[in-house]
Design an enzyme around this catalytic site. Structure first.
Site, PDB file in Angstrom:
ATOM      1  N   CYS A  98      37.489   7.836  45.566  1.00 41.71           N
ATOM      2  CA  CYS A  98      38.508   9.011  45.384  1.00 41.71           C
ATOM      3  C   CYS A  98      39.654   8.209  44.996  1.00 41.71           C
ATOM      4  O   CYS A  98      39.977   7.071  45.308  1.00 41.71           O
ATOM      5  CB  CYS A  98      38.695   9.461  46.919  1.00 41.71           C
ATOM      6  SG  CYS A  98      37.078  10.167  47.644  1.00 41.71           S
TER       7      CYS A  98
ATOM      8  N   ARG B 172      38.754   8.679  38.892  1.00 41.25           N
ATOM      9  CA  ARG B 172      38.129   7.823  40.281  1.00 41.25           C
ATOM     10  C   ARG B 172      37.191   8.740  40.892  1.00 41.25           C
ATOM     11  O   ARG B 172      36.364   8.446  41.806  1.00 41.25           O
ATOM     12  CB  ARG B 172      39.329   7.418  41.323  1.00 41.25           C
ATOM     13  CG  ARG B 172      40.072   6.351  40.579  1.00 41.25           C
ATOM     14  CD  ARG B 172      40.922   5.988  41.669  1.00 41.25           C
ATOM     15  NE  ARG B 172      40.264   5.524  43.046  1.00 41.25           N
ATOM     16  CZ  ARG B 172      40.017   4.228  43.143  1.00 41.25           C
ATOM     17  NH1 ARG B 172      40.275   3.370  42.507  1.00 41.25           N
ATOM     18  NH2 ARG B 172      39.441   3.879  44.236  1.00 41.25           N
TER      19      ARG B 172
ATOM     20  N   TRP C  77      35.856  12.211  45.330  1.00 40.38           N
ATOM     21  CA  TRP C  77      34.218  12.019  44.807  1.00 40.38           C
ATOM     22  C   TRP C  77      33.302  11.946  46.090  1.00 40.38           C
ATOM     23  O   TRP C  77      33.506  11.064  46.893  1.00 40.38           O
ATOM     24  CB  TRP C  77      33.861  10.387  44.007  1.00 40.38           C
ATOM     25  CG  TRP C  77      32.954  10.314  43.653  1.00 40.38           C
ATOM     26  CD1 TRP C  77      32.243  10.571  42.320  1.00 40.38           C
ATOM     27  CD2 TRP C  77      31.756   9.298  44.165  1.00 40.38           C
ATOM     28  NE1 TRP C  77      31.166  10.125  42.151  1.00 40.38           N
ATOM     29  CE2 TRP C  77      30.742   9.583  43.106  1.00 40.38           C
ATOM     30  CE3 TRP C  77      31.659   8.785  45.248  1.00 40.38           C
ATOM     31  CZ2 TRP C  77      29.536   8.806  43.544  1.00 40.38           C
ATOM     32  CZ3 TRP C  77      30.405   8.055  45.656  1.00 40.38           C
ATOM     33  CH2 TRP C  77      29.359   7.981  44.687  1.00 40.38           C
TER      34      TRP C  77
ATOM     35  N   ASN D  55      40.306   7.376  51.048  1.00 40.76           N
ATOM     36  CA  ASN D  55      39.190   7.008  50.405  1.00 40.76           C
ATOM     37  C   ASN D  55      38.682   5.881  50.871  1.00 40.76           C
ATOM     38  O   ASN D  55      39.213   4.896  51.439  1.00 40.76           O
ATOM     39  CB  ASN D  55      39.952   6.313  48.962  1.00 40.76           C
ATOM     40  CG  ASN D  55      39.041   5.582  48.038  1.00 40.76           C
ATOM     41  OD1 ASN D  55      37.764   5.999  48.181  1.00 40.76           O
ATOM     42  ND2 ASN D  55      39.256   4.455  47.421  1.00 40.76           N
ATOM     43  N   GLY D  56      37.298   6.097  50.951  1.00 38.75           N
ATOM     44  CA  GLY D  56      36.216   5.040  51.784  1.00 38.75           C
ATOM     45  C   GLY D  56      35.286   5.814  52.549  1.00 38.75           C
ATOM     46  O   GLY D  56      35.156   7.088  52.118  1.00 38.75           O
TER      47      GLY D  56
ATOM     48  N   GLU E  26      21.681  -2.856  28.825  1.00 42.46           N
ATOM     49  CA  GLU E  26      22.970  -2.137  28.892  1.00 42.46           C
ATOM     50  C   GLU E  26      23.144  -0.941  27.846  1.00 42.46           C
ATOM     51  O   GLU E  26      23.748  -0.131  28.137  1.00 42.46           O
ATOM     52  CB  GLU E  26      24.012  -3.226  28.383  1.00 42.46           C
ATOM     53  CG  GLU E  26      25.647  -2.818  28.185  1.00 42.46           C
ATOM     54  CD  GLU E  26      26.283  -2.028  29.514  1.00 42.46           C
ATOM     55  OE1 GLU E  26      25.388  -2.225  30.427  1.00 42.46           O
ATOM     56  OE2 GLU E  26      27.219  -1.494  29.301  1.00 42.46           O
TER      57      GLU E  26
ATOM     58  N   LYS F 264      23.961   2.815  28.795  1.00 42.06           N
ATOM     59  CA  LYS F 264      25.025   3.588  28.185  1.00 42.06           C
ATOM     60  C   LYS F 264      24.698   5.024  27.744  1.00 42.06           C
ATOM     61  O   LYS F 264      25.332   5.861  28.120  1.00 42.06           O
ATOM     62  CB  LYS F 264      25.610   2.949  27.083  1.00 42.06           C
ATOM     63  CG  LYS F 264      26.591   1.815  27.201  1.00 42.06           C
ATOM     64  CD  LYS F 264      28.069   2.157  27.695  1.00 42.06           C
ATOM     65  CE  LYS F 264      27.882   2.133  29.111  1.00 42.06           C
ATOM     66  NZ  LYS F 264      27.960   0.905  29.989  1.00 42.06           N
TER      67      LYS F 264
ATOM     68  N   GLU G 209      24.049   7.275  31.020  1.00 44.28           N
ATOM     69  CA  GLU G 209      25.410   7.667  31.445  1.00 44.28           C
ATOM     70  C   GLU G 209      26.201   8.820  30.483  1.00 44.28           C
ATOM     71  O   GLU G 209      26.427   9.825  30.958  1.00 44.28           O
ATOM     72  CB  GLU G 209      26.264   6.469  31.504  1.00 44.28           C
ATOM     73  CG  GLU G 209      26.041   5.343  32.629  1.00 44.28           C
ATOM     74  CD  GLU G 209      26.983   4.430  32.544  1.00 44.28           C
ATOM     75  OE1 GLU G 209      27.915   4.253  33.499  1.00 44.28           O
ATOM     76  OE2 GLU G 209      27.125   3.544  31.533  1.00 44.28           O
TER      77      GLU G 209
ATOM     78  N   HIS H  28       2.656  -4.748  29.621  1.00 46.26           N
ATOM     79  CA  HIS H  28       1.999  -4.672  31.056  1.00 46.26           C
ATOM     80  C   HIS H  28       2.255  -3.292  31.809  1.00 46.26           C
ATOM     81  O   HIS H  28       2.203  -3.287  33.157  1.00 46.26           O
ATOM     82  CB  HIS H  28       2.864  -5.797  31.790  1.00 46.26           C
ATOM     83  CG  HIS H  28       2.672  -7.189  31.408  1.00 46.26           C
ATOM     84  ND1 HIS H  28       1.494  -7.823  31.608  1.00 46.26           N
ATOM     85  CD2 HIS H  28       3.566  -8.114  30.464  1.00 46.26           C
ATOM     86  CE1 HIS H  28       1.530  -9.012  30.610  1.00 46.26           C
ATOM     87  NE2 HIS H  28       2.813  -9.225  30.214  1.00 46.26           N
TER      88      HIS H  28
ATOM     89  N   LYS I 188      34.669   5.814  38.367  1.00 45.33           N
ATOM     90  CA  LYS I 188      34.931   4.845  37.515  1.00 45.33           C
ATOM     91  C   LYS I 188      35.145   3.394  38.662  1.00 45.33           C
ATOM     92  O   LYS I 188      34.552   2.336  38.300  1.00 45.33           O
ATOM     93  CB  LYS I 188      36.626   4.846  37.062  1.00 45.33           C
ATOM     94  CG  LYS I 188      36.784   3.528  36.411  1.00 45.33           C
ATOM     95  CD  LYS I 188      36.070   3.386  34.936  1.00 45.33           C
ATOM     96  CE  LYS I 188      36.462   2.108  34.327  1.00 45.33           C
ATOM     97  NZ  LYS I 188      35.253   1.872  33.537  1.00 45.33           N
TER      98      LYS I 188
HETATM   99  C1  F6R Z   1      28.596   1.661  33.624  1.00 42.20           C
HETATM  100  C2  F6R Z   1      29.528   1.354  34.497  1.00 42.20           C
HETATM  101  C3  F6R Z   1      29.228   0.955  35.929  1.00 42.20           C
HETATM  102  C4  F6R Z   1      30.158  -0.210  36.361  1.00 42.20           C
HETATM  103  C5  F6R Z   1      29.656  -0.885  37.750  1.00 42.20           C
HETATM  104  C6  F6R Z   1      30.609  -1.972  38.319  1.00 42.20           C
HETATM  105  O1  F6R Z   1      28.886   1.871  32.459  1.00 42.20           O
HETATM  106  O2  F6R Z   1      30.605   1.357  34.330  1.00 42.20           O
HETATM  107  O3  F6R Z   1      27.702   0.692  35.921  1.00 42.20           O
HETATM  108  O4  F6R Z   1      29.974  -1.341  35.662  1.00 42.20           O
HETATM  109  O5  F6R Z   1      29.979   0.464  38.678  1.00 42.20           O
HETATM  110  O6  F6R Z   1      31.705  -1.672  38.350  1.00 42.20           O
HETATM  111  P1  F6R Z   1      32.864  -2.964  38.297  1.00 42.20           P
HETATM  112  O7  F6R Z   1      32.713  -3.562  37.147  1.00 42.20           O
HETATM  113  O8  F6R Z   1      34.171  -2.265  38.470  1.00 42.20           O
HETATM  114  O9  F6R Z   1      32.552  -3.773  39.658  1.00 42.20           O
END
Ligand code: F6R
Length: 613
Positions: free
Chosen positions: A2, A27, A77, A103-104, A486, A490, A493, A509, A608
């Site tokens: 949050c 966030r 969040w 937040n937490g 990766e 992407k 998401e 497999h 984020k």
């Molecule tokens: C994917 C993404 C997340 C972050 C993950 C780790 O696009 O953004 O998978 O990579 O939550 O976040 P950080 O790098 O901030 O520890």
């Protein structure tokens, strides 16, 4: 997860809170709320309108009192309790005087709620956070001033928090505290601020300070004072903040994601800038480990989540190849709870864009507790991960706002490969000329990324042909494998479509059973050594009716015969390829998401910075 903000002593309280919440929305954006206090009165507004929560809050606040000088705001969040207005923060105590934002996660909230309910407190939400409002209420009832009431309340709380508390009967004070979740304090003449992230108060405060774990801060118009949980005074460290607000804005792009994808050449360039001394050693941003210790490392463990974990997986290949060290990559949330073995000489590398991801921080803490030395790769200066590590290499990708990570990934790979070369140099596993050659190659990556970006229209053209597809498999071998992971992440998401990343050799497999007409296979085919093998894997899926999109180097003449669509990238040394090959995959996910009408900057259900376990 949050976002929180607070201001005391301002003549523009409401505007400050609403502006700050707008910037914090990335966030978490399930709901939002504010509370303002003035001489015994509390005014509160809360909305739950998904990505429009702050906009809805603005409307709610049209009738808000303009002369209240203290206030707190929250963008949520959801963890405990549905994303509904009743669970939105701020939460109030029974009297309506005490207002809190959090937040937490309060881990012992159930038992505290039971005790407090037994003493007659009435809860109005199902959140874990509300217990703090009632705990503070009890302690205020015993005559404690707000600072001490919050301090004592937090002694009873287990879990993670960045918290801010106001009491309308002490209206010129906000008390804020932190354990694990991020918190900064800001000041300007006559006004004090707090926020979970600096951008929220960047254009208001003139000085910024970091709050550490288990510190409690009393903010007033005249400034702040901080104590630990026992009440002993502590000094907050001033932060050097060199961002301007523009870095947090879209800069002419349609969205943050396309801006951040476009910034990748610079992210790599800046991360590598001025890193090398005359003697060939690498300039860390913080270094509390001696060269001897680094040379004597016996084993490397990388811990990270999501995209950062994929960057770590690329680093495994580089460190093993160049420094001849055994490397393990762990999902940070798994590491801590599996009783990890940390022998003498274990180096743990925590990789995190935000430096605040709780899983990664807890993993590096566990490693440190067991005697490991920790290096942090973080994009945020003074992040929790960076502060606690023995050495830090900052990725200088700049502020990443879009929830899905792009430029942080390429910068992380660059930083990790720089570290791999340093380990190789100290251990003497590569000749100095070879290190020079590789460093030169690393520096040329930026230009190759720019070339790949210049082909965005080709990628958009391919995406336009694929808008009806629902199933994607991403395949790669060697470092093409983490690139495939990766690429799949992407796509998931951004488009909400099913996408899997696989090591191409693993397909036969099991997952090959899923391949049929209509399935899209995206194959990363750029590795020269594995080229023959990956072409065979492509042929296997093609024979079963899949549509193949290949990421191939400019000089690959064989790929057109086996792929339906080819996304070309410049050829480079294989270890650097993930930073270049990921670009068309990001653009593919982006173009598909736009074509499908998705919100590329704020995918549903995500946040984020993930500050809960
Ligand atoms: C994917 C993404 C997340 C972050 C993950 C780790 O696009 O953004 O998978 O990579 O939550 O976040 P950080 O790098 O901030 O520890």
């Amino acid at each position: 997860m949050c976002g929180i903000i607070g201001v005391v002593g301002s003549t523009e309280t409401l505007a400050t809170l609403l502006e700050g919440l707008q910037r914090l929305e990335y966030r978490g954006y399930d709901s939002a709320g504010i509370a303002l206090v003035h001489a015994g009165h509390t005014w509160r507004a809360r909305t739950a309108a998904g990505t429009e929560s702050v906009a809805a809050l603005r409307v709610e606040c049209e009738g808000a009192p303009q002369d209240y000088r203290s206030g707190i705001g929250h963008t949520r969040w959801a963890t405990h309790g549905a994303p509904e207005a009743v669970n939105a923060h701020p939460h109030l105590d029974c009297s309506g005087h005490v207002a809190i934002i959090h937040n937490g996660i309060i881990e012992n909230h159930s038992e505290l709620r039971e005790i407090l309910t037994g003493r007659g407190h009435v809860f109005t939400s199902v959140t874990d956070s509300e217990v703090v409002a009632h705990l503070v209420e009890e302690l205020r009832g015993r005559g404690l001033e707000l600072l001490d009431a919050v301090r004592h309340a937090l002694l009873e709380v287990r879990g993670a928090f960045a918290i801010a508390v106001m009491d309308a009967t002490e209206p010129d004070v906000i008390v804020a505290a932190r354990r694990i979740s991020p918190l900064v304090v800001g000041t300007a003449p006559g006004v004090s601020y707090l926020a979970s992230d600096v951008p929220a108060i960047l254009d208001r405060a003139t000085a910024f300070y970091a709050v550490n774990d288990d510190e409690v801060v009393r903010l007033g118009p005249e400034g702040f004072r901080a104590v630990d949980l026992e009440g002993a005074p502590v000094r907050l460290r001033q932060l050097q903040i060199d961002w301007d607000l523009e870095t947090a804005e879209k800069g002419g792009y349609d969205d943050f994601m396309s801006k951040e994808i476009a910034e990748q050449p610079h992210a790599v360039y800046a991360t590598l800038l001025d890193r090398r001394r005359r003697d060939g050693s690498i300039v860390f941003d913080e270094l509390r480990i001696s060269d001897e210790e680094l040379r004597d490392v016996k084993r490397v463990v990388l811990v990270a989540c999501g995209t950062s974990n994929h960057a770590a997986q690329v680093a495994k290949y580089a460190i093993e190849r160049w420094a001849r060290l055994s490397v393990e990559v762990d999902i940070a949330s798994e590491y801590r709870y599996r009783d990890p073995i940390v022998e003498i000489g274990t180096l743990v590398i925590g990789v995190s864009q935000s430096g605040e991801t709780i899983d990664t921080i807890q993993a590096t803490r566990e490693a440190q507790r067991r005697g490991a030395r920790v290096v942090a790769i973080s994009n945020i200066v003074d992040s929790s991960l960076a502060r606690e590590a023995d050495a830090v290499l900052y990725t200088r990708a700049g502020l990443e706002v879009s929830v899905a990570s792009t430029k942080a990934f390429v910068a992380q790979v660059a930083a990790l490969e720089l570290l791999a070369l340093r380990l190789a140099q100290l251990r003497g596993t590569l000749a100095p000329e070879e290190i020079d050659r590789l460093l030169e190659g690393l520096h040329s990556v930026s230009g190759h990324i720019a070339t790949s970006l210049g082909r965005r229209d080709d990628v958009a053209g391919v995406a336009a042909q694929l808008l009806d597809a629902h199933d994607y498999f991403f395949l790669g071998r060697h470092v093409g494998y983490p690139t495939a992971l990766e690429g799949a992440l992407k796509l998931k998401e951004l488009t909400y479509l099913h996408a899997e990343g696989y090591a191409a050799g693993e397909l036969k497999h099991g997952p090959l059973a899923l391949i049929e007409p209509g399935v899209i296979v995206v194959a990363v085919t750029t590795d020269p050594v594995m080229h023959e093998k990956i072409l065979s894997n492509v042929a296997e899926v093609k024979a079963r009716g899949a549509t193949v999109v290949a990421v191939a180097t400019d000089d690959d003449e064989r790929i057109d015969a086996v792929a339906d669509y080819v996304l070309r990238v410049p050829a480079t040394q294989s270890m650097f390829a993930p930073m270049i090959d990921i670009v068309p995959l990001q653009l593919l996910a982006y173009s598909l998401a736009r074509g499908l009408g998705r919100n590329v900057d704020r995918p549903r259900n995500l946040a984020k910075t993930v500050t809960v376990e």
